[in-house]
Design a protein around this motif. Structure first.
Motif, PDB file in Angstrom:
ATOM      1  N   ARG A 169       0.836  -1.045   0.068  1.00  0.00           N
ATOM      2  CA  ARG A 169       0.035   0.073   0.165  1.00  0.00           C
ATOM      3  C   ARG A 169       1.153   1.251   0.007  1.00  0.00           C
ATOM      4  O   ARG A 169       0.527   2.145  -0.646  1.00  0.00           O
ATOM      5  CB  ARG A 169      -0.971  -0.155   1.306  1.00  0.00           C
ATOM      6  N   GLU A 170       1.753   1.284   0.893  1.00  0.00           N
ATOM      7  CA  GLU A 170       2.983   2.460   0.884  1.00  0.00           C
ATOM      8  C   GLU A 170       3.674   2.842  -0.555  1.00  0.00           C
ATOM      9  O   GLU A 170       3.540   3.733  -0.930  1.00  0.00           O
ATOM     10  CB  GLU A 170       3.698   2.364   2.034  1.00  0.00           C
ATOM     11  N   THR A 171       4.166   1.331  -1.202  1.00  0.00           N
ATOM     12  CA  THR A 171       4.754   1.570  -2.376  1.00  0.00           C
ATOM     13  C   THR A 171       3.864   2.237  -3.452  1.00  0.00           C
ATOM     14  O   THR A 171       4.041   2.949  -4.279  1.00  0.00           O
ATOM     15  CB  THR A 171       5.283   0.213  -2.780  1.00  0.00           C
ATOM     16  N   TYR A 172       2.478   1.694  -3.329  1.00  0.00           N
ATOM     17  CA  TYR A 172       1.548   1.998  -4.333  1.00  0.00           C
ATOM     18  C   TYR A 172       1.171   3.529  -4.116  1.00  0.00           C
ATOM     19  O   TYR A 172       1.075   4.252  -5.317  1.00  0.00           O
ATOM     20  CB  TYR A 172       0.025   1.408  -4.232  1.00  0.00           C
ATOM     21  N   VAL A 173       1.148   4.027  -3.102  1.00  0.00           N
ATOM     22  CA  VAL A 173       0.846   5.475  -2.704  1.00  0.00           C
ATOM     23  C   VAL A 173       2.028   6.393  -3.122  1.00  0.00           C
ATOM     24  O   VAL A 173       1.886   7.348  -3.805  1.00  0.00           O
ATOM     25  CB  VAL A 173       0.366   5.675  -1.384  1.00  0.00           C
ATOM     26  N   LYS A 174       3.328   5.905  -2.920  1.00  0.00           N
ATOM     27  CA  LYS A 174       4.322   6.678  -3.216  1.00  0.00           C
ATOM     28  C   LYS A 174       4.486   6.645  -4.546  1.00  0.00           C
ATOM     29  O   LYS A 174       4.726   7.768  -5.271  1.00  0.00           O
ATOM     30  CB  LYS A 174       5.452   5.605  -2.598  1.00  0.00           C
ATOM     31  N   SER A 175       4.296   5.542  -5.341  1.00  0.00           N
ATOM     32  CA  SER A 175       4.376   5.537  -6.836  1.00  0.00           C
ATOM     33  C   SER A 175       3.260   6.530  -7.524  1.00  0.00           C
ATOM     34  O   SER A 175       3.447   7.348  -8.429  1.00  0.00           O
ATOM     35  CB  SER A 175       3.967   4.008  -7.473  1.00  0.00           C
ATOM     36  N   LEU A 176       1.991   6.648  -6.821  1.00  0.00           N
ATOM     37  CA  LEU A 176       1.107   7.455  -7.209  1.00  0.00           C
ATOM     38  C   LEU A 176       1.510   9.163  -7.051  1.00  0.00           C
ATOM     39  O   LEU A 176       1.453   9.940  -7.721  1.00  0.00           O
ATOM     40  CB  LEU A 176      -0.446   7.354  -6.493  1.00  0.00           C
ATOM     41  N   ASN A 177       2.271   9.405  -5.886  1.00  0.00           N
ATOM     42  CA  ASN A 177       2.556  10.574  -5.720  1.00  0.00           C
ATOM     43  C   ASN A 177       3.756  10.798  -6.661  1.00  0.00           C
ATOM     44  O   ASN A 177       3.967  12.265  -6.980  1.00  0.00           O
ATOM     45  CB  ASN A 177       3.042  10.621  -4.103  1.00  0.00           C
ATOM     46  N   ASP A 178       4.747  10.026  -6.924  1.00  0.00           N
ATOM     47  CA  ASP A 178       5.828  10.235  -7.738  1.00  0.00           C
ATOM     48  C   ASP A 178       5.041  10.511  -9.356  1.00  0.00           C
ATOM     49  O   ASP A 178       5.571  11.470  -9.963  1.00  0.00           O
ATOM     50  CB  ASP A 178       6.665   8.989  -7.834  1.00  0.00           C
ATOM     51  N   LEU A 179       4.308   9.888  -9.566  1.00  0.00           N
ATOM     52  CA  LEU A 179       3.496  10.187 -10.859  1.00  0.00           C
ATOM     53  C   LEU A 179       2.968  11.449 -11.090  1.00  0.00           C
ATOM     54  O   LEU A 179       3.058  12.126 -11.928  1.00  0.00           O
ATOM     55  CB  LEU A 179       2.580   9.020 -11.048  1.00  0.00           C
ATOM     56  N   ARG A 180       2.399  12.015  -9.890  1.00  0.00           N
ATOM     57  CA  ARG A 180       1.546  13.258  -9.693  1.00  0.00           C
ATOM     58  C   ARG A 180       2.692  14.179  -9.842  1.00  0.00           C
ATOM     59  O   ARG A 180       2.590  15.280 -10.549  1.00  0.00           O
ATOM     60  CB  ARG A 180       0.892  13.339  -8.225  1.00  0.00           C
ATOM     61  N   ASP A 181       3.920  14.265  -9.190  1.00  0.00           N
ATOM     62  CA  ASP A 181       4.877  15.029  -8.948  1.00  0.00           C
ATOM     63  C   ASP A 181       5.541  15.271 -10.530  1.00  0.00           C
ATOM     64  O   ASP A 181       5.724  16.372 -10.962  1.00  0.00           O
ATOM     65  CB  ASP A 181       5.841  14.827  -8.103  1.00  0.00           C
ATOM     66  N   ARG A 182       5.622  14.100 -11.364  1.00  0.00           N
ATOM     67  CA  ARG A 182       6.141  14.113 -12.440  1.00  0.00           C
ATOM     68  C   ARG A 182       5.300  14.787 -13.317  1.00  0.00           C
ATOM     69  O   ARG A 182       5.895  15.638 -14.378  1.00  0.00           O
ATOM     70  CB  ARG A 182       6.456  12.836 -13.175  1.00  0.00           C
ATOM     71  N   LEU A 183       4.162  14.438 -13.446  1.00  0.00           N
ATOM     72  CA  LEU A 183       3.203  15.319 -14.372  1.00  0.00           C
ATOM     73  C   LEU A 183       2.948  16.937 -13.910  1.00  0.00           C
ATOM     74  O   LEU A 183       2.981  17.705 -15.075  1.00  0.00           O
ATOM     75  CB  LEU A 183       1.524  14.698 -14.062  1.00  0.00           C
ATOM     76  N   CYS A 184       3.191  17.105 -12.600  1.00  0.00           N
ATOM     77  CA  CYS A 184       2.897  18.648 -12.376  1.00  0.00           C
ATOM     78  C   CYS A 184       4.287  19.319 -12.920  1.00  0.00           C
ATOM     79  O   CYS A 184       4.130  20.430 -13.592  1.00  0.00           O
ATOM     80  CB  CYS A 184       3.117  18.811 -10.816  1.00  0.00           C
ATOM     81  N   VAL A 185       5.510  18.795 -12.843  1.00  0.00           N
ATOM     82  CA  VAL A 185       6.648  19.384 -13.409  1.00  0.00           C
ATOM     83  C   VAL A 185       6.496  19.436 -14.984  1.00  0.00           C
ATOM     84  O   VAL A 185       6.843  20.296 -15.727  1.00  0.00           O
ATOM     85  CB  VAL A 185       8.101  18.308 -12.857  1.00  0.00           C
ATOM     86  N   MET A 186       6.050  18.189 -15.749  1.00  0.00           N
ATOM     87  CA  MET A 186       6.113  18.354 -16.938  1.00  0.00           C
ATOM     88  C   MET A 186       4.978  19.462 -17.361  1.00  0.00           C
ATOM     89  O   MET A 186       5.248  20.102 -18.494  1.00  0.00           O
ATOM     90  CB  MET A 186       5.321  16.920 -17.315  1.00  0.00           C
ATOM     91  N   VAL A 187       3.903  19.548 -16.772  1.00  0.00           N
ATOM     92  CA  VAL A 187       3.192  20.767 -17.157  1.00  0.00           C
ATOM     93  C   VAL A 187       3.632  22.148 -16.791  1.00  0.00           C
ATOM     94  O   VAL A 187       3.524  23.053 -17.849  1.00  0.00           O
ATOM     95  CB  VAL A 187       1.510  20.696 -16.476  1.00  0.00           C
ATOM     96  N   VAL A 188       4.306  22.137 -15.921  1.00  0.00           N
ATOM     97  CA  VAL A 188       4.879  23.750 -15.692  1.00  0.00           C
ATOM     98  C   VAL A 188       6.095  23.709 -16.704  1.00  0.00           C
ATOM     99  O   VAL A 188       6.116  24.952 -17.218  1.00  0.00           O
ATOM    100  CB  VAL A 188       5.643  23.627 -14.052  1.00  0.00           C
ATOM    101  N   ASN A 189       6.838  22.796 -17.212  1.00  0.00           N
ATOM    102  CA  ASN A 189       7.865  23.159 -18.145  1.00  0.00           C
ATOM    103  C   ASN A 189       7.034  23.287 -19.430  1.00  0.00           C
ATOM    104  O   ASN A 189       7.653  24.181 -20.112  1.00  0.00           O
ATOM    105  CB  ASN A 189       8.683  21.688 -18.170  1.00  0.00           C
TER     106      ASN A 189
END
Length: 195
Positions: A169-189
């Protein structure tokens, strides 16, 4: 008399059995009429028949096995009738092309692409042929039900394991958070690149 052509004469009813006592006949064309009933077994008596055209009528029932006795038959057209069942096997009848049998929706066996049930018992004679495209088949609806239920069971299994296992569960939540962060960085760029 060795040739009869009564095509396109708006004939109706059944073929008189007496016609099949014309043993010297080499060509019989009754196409484009409104003839009904079964093709009589007596057709097998016409041993010299080379051409037979019963197309575009309303014949029903199975193709008689007696038709396979016509060893000189080089042209056959039974298309666009209401014929059913298996094309007699092991005969020259299967050597004619699909066009000789087209338009008979419940006809099956080579050279057609419909596969017939093996009729080992009279109780199965009412069963319809299986179409390779699945039109008459009971297999494909059950296949889709099995496929969907298998997908749901697999999804629920994985979801329950993630939900119940703390480490996963912790790994799944962490991967979702990482994915969200990457998407935010990509949108900002992407936004900054358009400025």
């Amino acid at each position: 008399m060795n040739l009869i052509d009564m095509s396109s004469n708006n004939l109706s009813g059944t073929i008189p059995v007496q016609m099949f006592s014309l043993f010297g006949l080499s060509s019989l064309n009754l196409s484009h009429n409104k003839l009904t009933g079964k093709i009589p077994n007596e057709i097998g008596n016409m041993k010299n028949l080379e051409s037979l055209d019963f197309s575009v009528n309303q014949f029903s029932g199975e193709i008689p096995q007696a038709l396979s006795k016509l060893s000189f038959l080089s042209y056959l057209n039974l298309s666009f009738n209401n014929l059913t069942g298996n094309i007699p096997s092991g005969t020259q009848l299967q050597g004619f092309g699909e066009l000789s049998y087209t338009g008979n929706s419940d006809l099956c066996g080579p050279p057609l692409t419909k596969v017939c049930f093996k009729l080992s018992d009279d109780k199965f004679k009412d069963r319809k042929p299986i179409n390779e495209d699945g039109d008459e088949s009971e297999f494909f609806p059950w296949f889709h039900i099995g496929l969907k239920s298998g997908f749901v069971a697999g999804f629920l299994g994985v979801f329950c394991v993630i939900l119940l296992n703390k480490k996963w569960r912790e790994t799944y939540v962490k991967s979702l958070n990482d994915l969200r962060d990457r998407l935010c960085v990509m949108v900002v760029n992407n936004i900054n690149s358009f400025r």
